[in-house]
Every structure is written in structure tokens, then in C-alpha cells.
Design a protein around this motif. Structure first.
Motif, PDB file in Angstrom:
ATOM      1  N   LEU A 245       0.887  -1.153  -0.119  1.00 58.00           N
ATOM      2  CA  LEU A 245       0.024   0.122  -0.050  1.00 58.00           C
ATOM      3  C   LEU A 245       0.955   1.260   0.007  1.00 58.00           C
ATOM      4  N   ASP A 246       1.912   1.284   0.770  1.00 54.92           N
ATOM      5  CA  ASP A 246       2.610   2.421   0.808  1.00 54.92           C
ATOM      6  C   ASP A 246       3.284   2.471  -0.508  1.00 54.92           C
ATOM      7  N   SER A 247       3.752   1.739  -1.341  1.00 52.29           N
ATOM      8  CA  SER A 247       4.416   1.629  -2.430  1.00 52.29           C
ATOM      9  C   SER A 247       3.297   2.455  -3.382  1.00 52.29           C
ATOM     10  N   ILE A 248       1.991   2.164  -3.370  1.00 51.22           N
ATOM     11  CA  ILE A 248       1.000   2.725  -4.221  1.00 51.22           C
ATOM     12  C   ILE A 248       0.805   4.075  -3.962  1.00 51.22           C
ATOM     13  N   ILE A 249       0.884   4.390  -2.458  1.00 47.86           N
ATOM     14  CA  ILE A 249       0.659   5.682  -2.079  1.00 47.86           C
ATOM     15  C   ILE A 249       1.693   6.684  -2.637  1.00 47.86           C
ATOM     16  N   VAL A 250       2.991   6.265  -2.558  1.00 53.26           N
ATOM     17  CA  VAL A 250       4.072   6.873  -3.220  1.00 53.26           C
ATOM     18  C   VAL A 250       3.789   7.358  -4.593  1.00 53.26           C
ATOM     19  N   ASP A 251       3.281   6.039  -5.297  1.00 49.51           N
ATOM     20  CA  ASP A 251       3.091   6.150  -6.877  1.00 49.51           C
ATOM     21  C   ASP A 251       2.115   7.325  -7.113  1.00 49.51           C
ATOM     22  N   VAL A 252       0.924   7.296  -6.255  1.00 48.34           N
ATOM     23  CA  VAL A 252      -0.063   8.342  -6.533  1.00 48.34           C
ATOM     24  C   VAL A 252       0.399   9.789  -6.263  1.00 48.34           C
ATOM     25  N   ALA A 253       1.283   9.884  -5.021  1.00 51.53           N
ATOM     26  CA  ALA A 253       1.704  11.218  -4.849  1.00 51.53           C
ATOM     27  C   ALA A 253       2.755  11.657  -5.727  1.00 51.53           C
ATOM     28  N   SER A 254       3.429  10.653  -6.250  1.00 54.15           N
ATOM     29  CA  SER A 254       4.380  11.203  -7.282  1.00 54.15           C
ATOM     30  C   SER A 254       3.891  11.531  -8.512  1.00 54.15           C
ATOM     31  N   GLU A 255       2.869  11.024  -8.949  1.00 53.65           N
ATOM     32  CA  GLU A 255       2.134  11.527 -10.133  1.00 53.65           C
ATOM     33  C   GLU A 255       1.315  12.638  -9.972  1.00 53.65           C
ATOM     34  N   CYS A 256       0.717  13.087  -8.737  1.00 54.82           N
ATOM     35  CA  CYS A 256       0.148  14.163  -8.532  1.00 54.82           C
ATOM     36  C   CYS A 256       1.138  15.329  -8.628  1.00 54.82           C
ATOM     37  N   HIS A 257       2.120  15.004  -7.936  1.00 52.82           N
ATOM     38  CA  HIS A 257       3.204  16.050  -7.994  1.00 52.82           C
ATOM     39  C   HIS A 257       3.595  16.316  -9.306  1.00 52.82           C
ATOM     40  N   ARG A 258       3.738  15.393 -10.039  1.00 51.31           N
ATOM     41  CA  ARG A 258       4.286  15.709 -11.502  1.00 51.31           C
ATOM     42  C   ARG A 258       3.249  16.579 -12.108  1.00 51.31           C
ATOM     43  N   ILE A 259       1.946  16.146 -12.059  1.00 47.32           N
ATOM     44  CA  ILE A 259       0.708  16.971 -12.714  1.00 47.32           C
ATOM     45  C   ILE A 259       0.599  18.390 -12.358  1.00 47.32           C
ATOM     46  N   ALA A 260       0.934  18.460 -10.897  1.00 51.88           N
ATOM     47  CA  ALA A 260       0.798  19.871 -10.408  1.00 51.88           C
ATOM     48  C   ALA A 260       1.936  20.828 -10.873  1.00 51.88           C
ATOM     49  N   ARG A 261       3.094  19.895 -10.790  1.00 50.25           N
ATOM     50  CA  ARG A 261       4.154  21.010 -11.540  1.00 50.25           C
ATOM     51  C   ARG A 261       4.262  21.393 -12.734  1.00 50.25           C
TER      52      ARG A 261
ATOM     53  N   VAL B 235      -1.403  12.325   2.097  1.00 48.80           N
ATOM     54  CA  VAL B 235      -2.335  11.096   1.446  1.00 48.80           C
ATOM     55  C   VAL B 235      -2.224   9.966   2.544  1.00 48.80           C
ATOM     56  N   THR B 236      -1.047   9.896   3.133  1.00 47.13           N
ATOM     57  CA  THR B 236      -0.751   8.426   3.761  1.00 47.13           C
ATOM     58  C   THR B 236      -1.731   8.100   4.718  1.00 47.13           C
ATOM     59  N   PRO B 237      -2.325   8.840   5.767  1.00 47.67           N
ATOM     60  CA  PRO B 237      -3.200   8.685   6.826  1.00 47.67           C
ATOM     61  C   PRO B 237      -4.357   8.342   6.214  1.00 47.67           C
ATOM     62  N   LYS B 238      -4.938   9.355   5.421  1.00 49.11           N
ATOM     63  CA  LYS B 238      -6.230   9.106   4.627  1.00 49.11           C
ATOM     64  C   LYS B 238      -6.291   7.862   3.752  1.00 49.11           C
ATOM     65  N   GLY B 239      -5.185   7.521   3.264  1.00 49.07           N
ATOM     66  CA  GLY B 239      -4.864   6.581   2.227  1.00 49.07           C
ATOM     67  C   GLY B 239      -4.913   5.160   2.991  1.00 49.07           C
ATOM     68  N   ARG B 240      -4.395   5.141   4.013  1.00 52.00           N
ATOM     69  CA  ARG B 240      -4.308   3.894   4.668  1.00 52.00           C
ATOM     70  C   ARG B 240      -5.740   3.497   5.399  1.00 52.00           C
ATOM     71  N   ALA B 241      -6.593   4.370   5.692  1.00 46.15           N
ATOM     72  CA  ALA B 241      -7.760   4.282   6.493  1.00 46.15           C
ATOM     73  C   ALA B 241      -8.903   4.152   5.574  1.00 46.15           C
ATOM     74  N   SER B 242      -8.740   4.499   4.281  1.00 43.16           N
ATOM     75  CA  SER B 242      -9.904   4.396   3.423  1.00 43.16           C
ATOM     76  C   SER B 242      -9.697   3.037   2.351  1.00 43.16           C
ATOM     77  N   VAL B 243      -8.934   2.258   2.465  1.00 41.71           N
ATOM     78  CA  VAL B 243      -8.841   0.919   1.838  1.00 41.71           C
ATOM     79  C   VAL B 243     -10.259   0.300   2.203  1.00 41.71           C
ATOM     80  N   PRO B 244     -11.055  -0.097   1.002  1.00 41.46           N
ATOM     81  CA  PRO B 244     -12.114  -0.984   1.397  1.00 41.46           C
ATOM     82  C   PRO B 244     -11.819  -2.373   1.924  1.00 41.46           C
ATOM     83  N   ASP B 245     -12.597  -2.644   3.057  1.00 42.88           N
ATOM     84  CA  ASP B 245     -12.137  -3.669   3.625  1.00 42.88           C
ATOM     85  C   ASP B 245     -12.171  -5.034   2.761  1.00 42.88           C
TER      86      ASP B 245
END
Lengths: 175, 111
Positions: free
Chosen positions: A24-40, B82-92
Motif C-alpha cells: 500500500l505504501d508503494s502505491i501511495i508513493v506512486d499516486v503522490a509522485s504522479e500528482c506532484h508531476r501533474i501539479a508541477r 495522503v498516507t493517513p487518509k489513504g491507509r484508512a480508506s482502503v475498502p475492507d
């Protein structure tokens, strides 16, 4: 082997949870990185549009400080930064009679051309009957001189047959 | 007094004592080597896109970027946002599915 599904406390479940969090953390970093790119890179149109609007509204206000846009229509600047003359001056062909018409004078021309006006009615009466009898079910024609609201709504539907045959007869056959 | 002849060998720069790999690391290596990690990532990504989680996170990022000014955001910022919200909102259901697959992998890998 013992069953591993005994709740979160068993070591295997803990391991599994940790693996999941890792993914999940990897995917979060993916999303954050993509949004960062879009914003910049300014790829998000909405973000850009807001800045554009802010800038243009300031610009328009500066360009026209004295009066409101209605009062001084010649100098008003629209949202794209363009100015418009008071009377639209583009020339095009009337689709009814084929004459070249100035856009700003199109409405009055249409009145006469399509026979809405009082005088024009007499002129077009006979010719419209002849025309509609010729071209039955032509999708364009409802040359009814009495501009009834129902006429203009039905015309684009291409009512075939009894569309404008007898202009005095308003019982149009519904197809 | 004689110095001990059993001096421990001088630690060599190249020969640092290797740490025991933790269980977590072993699992990680097995996941990667077998290709299962990649599959799990793909599965999780797909599920999160389907359920709209990704769009939610992107909206949060966009709102943050708008507030802060789009040239002032860093990746780090966004991750922390994003991390706190992201971790919390993954569907069960998504979480359960992934955990199930991980557990069966662990079983098959005899851990």
C-alpha cells in the motif's frame, strides 16, 4: 500445520499485514509522485484555469476601469481577452434565400425572408404553398407564415407529409 | 603482561559482519524472486482504481496543491498528506482479498 487464520495476533497474519502495508505504501508513493508531476507541469487544467481566471479578471478590470460592460460595449474584454465590435460584421449566406448577409442584420433579414413580418406574409403566401407542395416531407421546410411556437418546435423533427401543406391547417400529423 | 594471542581479527572494511536477515526481509526476497510481489501490486492497484480510492487520493492531492500553490508542493508533502487518509480508506473487501493471497503465498513458501 496449524491453521493460520486465528486473527491478527498470529505471526503469520502479522507478516501478511506488514506485507500488505508495504504494498500500500508503494502505491501511495506512486499516486503522490504522479500528482506532484501533474501539479508541477501544469497538466491539470483546473489548476491552471483558476490562475488564468484570476489573472484575466484583474486584467479586464484594469482595461476597463470606468464603466460597466453593458454601458461601454465597444471596449469590453471577454474572458479570452478579445474585444468585439458593437455590430457583428461577419458576412455569410442565408440558408433560406442564399443571399450574403451581414451577421448583425441577420435577424431582421430572416423575418422578411421567412415571412414572419406582416408585409412579407403576403409575398410569401403563394410561393410557400407552391414550394411545400413540391417538396413534401422536406426536413427543412415549415414555411408557415404564422410563426406559431408549435411550428418551430416540430420543424426540426422532419415531420413528413402534412408538415406545411396547408399552412392554415395546424393539425400536423404526428409521425 | 602478554597481550592476548587470541586477538579477534581486525574487522575488514569488506568483511562486515552480516546481519541475520529478518523474517520480513526473507519474505520480501521470496516475494520478489517468485514474481508474486509484482502480481500482488498489480492486483492491489487494479482494485484500488476500481473502487475509486485512487481518484479520492488524487483529489486530495489536487486540493492540497491548489491551496499551497502548485509550484510549492513536494512529493514528500503529498505523501504525508495522503498516507493517513489513504491507509484508512482502503475498502475492507480489497484488504481481505490481498491478505488472503499473501497468506496463501506464505503457506506455499512454507514460512
Amino acid at each position: 500445520m496449524s491453521v493460520s487464520n486465528d486473527g491478527n495476533s498470529s505471526p503469520r497474519s502479522q507478516l501478511a499485514s506488514r506485507c500488505f502495508e508495504d504494498l500500500l505504501d508503494s502505491i501511495i508513493v506512486d499516486v503522490a509522485s504522479e500528482c506532484h508531476r501533474i501539479a508541477r507541469l501544469g497538466l491539470d487544467r483546473n489548476l491552471e484555469e483558476e490562475e488564468e481566471e484570476l489573472r484575466l479578471s484583474v486584467q479586464a478590470r484594469v482595461a476597463d476601469p470606468s464603466s460597466s460592460s453593458e454601458a461601454n460595449s465597444k471596449n469590453v474584454v471577454d474572458i479570452f481577452g478579445q474585444t468585439h465590435p458593437a455590430i457583428a460584421d461577419e458576412i455569410f449566406e442565408c440558408m433560406n434565400c442564399g443571399r450574403p448577409i451581414v451577421a448583425g442584420r441577420f435577424a431582421p433579414h430572416l423575418e422578411k425572408c421567412m415571412g414572419k413580418g406582416r408585409k412579407a406574409r403576403k409575398v410569401t403566401r403563394s410561393s410557400t404553398i407552391a414550394r411545400t407542395r413540391h417538396s413534401r416531407g422536406s426536413p427543412v421546410s415549415v414555411y408557415a407564415p404564422y410563426s406559431n411556437a408549435t411550428n418551430s418546435n416540430r420543424a426540426p423533427n422532419g415531420t413528413t407529409g402534412g408538415s406545411g401543406e396547408e399552412y392554415a391547417d395546424y393539425t400536423y400529423g404526428v409521425p | 603482561m602478554r597481550s592476548s594471542i587470541n586477538r579477534p581479527p581486525t574487522p575488514d572494511a569488506n568483511e562486515e559482519p552480516e546481519k541475520e536477515p529478518t523474517l520480513q526481509e526473507i519474505i520480501n526476497i521470496k516475494l520478489i524472486e517468485s514474481g508474486e510481489k509484482e502480481k500482488l501490486m498489480e492486483l492491489l492497484r487494479e482494485r484500488l482504481i476500481e473502487c475509486g480510492w485512487r481518484d479520492e487520493m488524487k483529489a486530495i492531492c489536487r486540493a492540497y496543491a491548489r491551496k499551497k500553490g502548485r509550484n510549492n508542493v513536494t512529493v514528500d508533502d503529498l505523501v504525508h498528506v495522503v498516507t493517513p487518509k489513504g491507509r484508512a480508506s482502503v475498502p475492507d473487501s480489497v484488504k481481505a482479498e490481498l491478505l488472503q493471497r499473501i497468506r496463501s503465498f506464505l503457506t506455499s513458501a512454507a514460512i
